[in-house]
Design a protein around this motif. Structure first.
Motif, PDB file in Angstrom:
ATOM      1  N   ASP A  55       0.813  -1.220   0.000  1.00 60.22           N
ATOM      2  CA  ASP A  55       0.000   0.000   0.000  1.00 60.22           C
ATOM      3  C   ASP A  55       0.845   1.267   0.000  1.00 60.22           C
ATOM      4  O   ASP A  55       0.535   2.245   0.676  1.00 60.22           O
ATOM      5  N   GLY A  56       1.955   1.236  -0.711  1.00 59.82           N
ATOM      6  CA  GLY A  56       2.811   2.415  -0.830  1.00 59.82           C
ATOM      7  C   GLY A  56       3.745   2.638   0.340  1.00 59.82           C
ATOM      8  O   GLY A  56       4.448   3.642   0.385  1.00 59.82           O
ATOM      9  N   MET A  57       3.761   1.729   1.305  1.00 60.84           N
ATOM     10  CA  MET A  57       4.635   1.851   2.479  1.00 60.84           C
ATOM     11  C   MET A  57       5.637   0.706   2.483  1.00 60.84           C
ATOM     12  O   MET A  57       5.333  -0.394   2.043  1.00 60.84           O
ATOM     13  N   VAL A  58       6.837   0.993   2.966  1.00 63.23           N
ATOM     14  CA  VAL A  58       7.871  -0.028   3.103  1.00 63.23           C
ATOM     15  C   VAL A  58       8.402  -0.011   4.533  1.00 63.23           C
ATOM     16  O   VAL A  58       8.287   0.986   5.237  1.00 63.23           O
ATOM     17  N   ILE A  59       8.997  -1.129   4.930  1.00 56.73           N
ATOM     18  CA  ILE A  59       9.595  -1.231   6.257  1.00 56.73           C
ATOM     19  C   ILE A  59      11.042  -0.780   6.155  1.00 56.73           C
ATOM     20  O   ILE A  59      11.790  -1.219   5.282  1.00 56.73           O
ATOM     21  N   CYS A  60      11.430   0.106   7.066  1.00 60.74           N
ATOM     22  CA  CYS A  60      12.778   0.686   7.049  1.00 60.74           C
ATOM     23  C   CYS A  60      13.440   0.514   8.414  1.00 60.74           C
ATOM     24  O   CYS A  60      12.772   0.264   9.421  1.00 60.74           O
ATOM     25  N   GLN A  61      14.763   0.680   8.434  1.00 62.33           N
ATOM     26  CA  GLN A  61      15.519   0.642   9.677  1.00 62.33           C
ATOM     27  C   GLN A  61      16.794   1.481   9.529  1.00 62.33           C
ATOM     28  O   GLN A  61      17.208   1.801   8.431  1.00 62.33           O
ATOM     29  N   TYR A  62      17.356   1.831  10.657  1.00 67.51           N
ATOM     30  CA  TYR A  62      18.618   2.568  10.693  1.00 67.51           C
ATOM     31  C   TYR A  62      19.765   1.588  10.885  1.00 67.51           C
ATOM     32  O   TYR A  62      19.643   0.600  11.607  1.00 67.51           O
ATOM     33  N   TYR A  63      20.883   1.897  10.255  1.00 68.10           N
ATOM     34  CA  TYR A  63      22.112   1.128  10.453  1.00 68.10           C
ATOM     35  C   TYR A  63      23.256   2.087  10.742  1.00 68.10           C
ATOM     36  O   TYR A  63      23.342   3.155  10.153  1.00 68.10           O
ATOM     37  N   LYS A  64      24.104   1.690  11.677  1.00 68.06           N
ATOM     38  CA  LYS A  64      25.310   2.465  11.974  1.00 68.06           C
ATOM     39  C   LYS A  64      26.453   1.479  12.144  1.00 68.06           C
ATOM     40  O   LYS A  64      26.351   0.553  12.948  1.00 68.06           O
ATOM     41  N   ASN A  65      27.497   1.655  11.365  1.00 65.88           N
ATOM     42  CA  ASN A  65      28.647   0.752  11.381  1.00 65.88           C
ATOM     43  C   ASN A  65      28.232  -0.690  11.144  1.00 65.88           C
ATOM     44  O   ASN A  65      28.753  -1.621  11.759  1.00 65.88           O
ATOM     45  N   GLY A  66      27.245  -0.890  10.277  1.00 63.24           N
ATOM     46  CA  GLY A  66      26.800  -2.231   9.914  1.00 63.24           C
ATOM     47  C   GLY A  66      25.852  -2.874  10.900  1.00 63.24           C
ATOM     48  O   GLY A  66      25.427  -3.996  10.695  1.00 63.24           O
ATOM     49  N   GLN A  67      25.516  -2.187  11.998  1.00 60.30           N
ATOM     50  CA  GLN A  67      24.600  -2.751  12.986  1.00 60.30           C
ATOM     51  C   GLN A  67      23.286  -1.985  12.994  1.00 60.30           C
ATOM     52  O   GLN A  67      23.269  -0.754  12.912  1.00 60.30           O
ATOM     53  N   LYS A  68      22.214  -2.732  13.108  1.00 63.92           N
ATOM     54  CA  LYS A  68      20.882  -2.141  13.137  1.00 63.92           C
ATOM     55  C   LYS A  68      20.675  -1.385  14.442  1.00 63.92           C
ATOM     56  O   LYS A  68      21.029  -1.871  15.515  1.00 63.92           O
ATOM     57  N   ILE A  69      20.095  -0.192  14.325  1.00 63.99           N
ATOM     58  CA  ILE A  69      19.824   0.638  15.504  1.00 63.99           C
ATOM     59  C   ILE A  69      18.315   0.844  15.619  1.00 63.99           C
ATOM     60  O   ILE A  69      17.670   1.290  14.681  1.00 63.99           O
ATOM     61  N   GLY A  70      17.744   0.526  16.764  1.00 61.48           N
ATOM     62  CA  GLY A  70      16.324   0.772  17.016  1.00 61.48           C
ATOM     63  C   GLY A  70      15.411  -0.234  16.344  1.00 61.48           C
ATOM     64  O   GLY A  70      15.838  -1.255  15.814  1.00 61.48           O
ATOM     65  N   ASN A  71      14.126   0.091  16.360  1.00 61.21           N
ATOM     66  CA  ASN A  71      13.087  -0.778  15.810  1.00 61.21           C
ATOM     67  C   ASN A  71      12.798  -0.425  14.358  1.00 61.21           C
ATOM     68  O   ASN A  71      13.112   0.662  13.894  1.00 61.21           O
ATOM     69  N   ASP A  72      12.149  -1.362  13.662  1.00 59.43           N
ATOM     70  CA  ASP A  72      11.702  -1.092  12.302  1.00 59.43           C
ATOM     71  C   ASP A  72      10.577  -0.070  12.324  1.00 59.43           C
ATOM     72  O   ASP A  72       9.836   0.028  13.292  1.00 59.43           O
TER      73      ASP A  72
END
Length: 79
Positions: A55-72
């Motif tokens: 529906d026009g939305m995608v799941i995103c996440q933050y990465y810092k130094n190759g590691q995921k930060i926080g929730n999707d």
């Protein structure tokens, strides 16, 4: 003396009008503007997975130094 009193009354009316508009802006409009700005910046800095497009939305996440930060979180897919 009546002219001076009239000018003081008009000044008081203007000050009250400006104060009322300021309260309205900072209580109603500013939180909406701020949240929109934060959400836009959050999505522009994220890494999104186009395979999760729904529906026009995608799941995103933050990465810092190759590691995921926080929730999707979800963002609008811009292609």
């Amino acid at each position: 003396m009546k002219e001076a009193t009239g000018e003081v009354n008009m000044t008081v009316v203007i000050v009250i009008a400006v104060a009322t508009l300021s309260v309205f802006f900072f209580a109603v409009l500013w939180p909406s503007i701020k949240n929109t700005f934060i959400a836009t910046n959050k999505c522009s800095d994220a890494v999104c997975d186009p395979r999760t497009l729904n529906d026009g939305m995608v799941i995103c996440q933050y990465y810092k130094n190759g590691q995921k930060i926080g929730n999707d979180f979800k963002c609008v897919w811009k292609g």
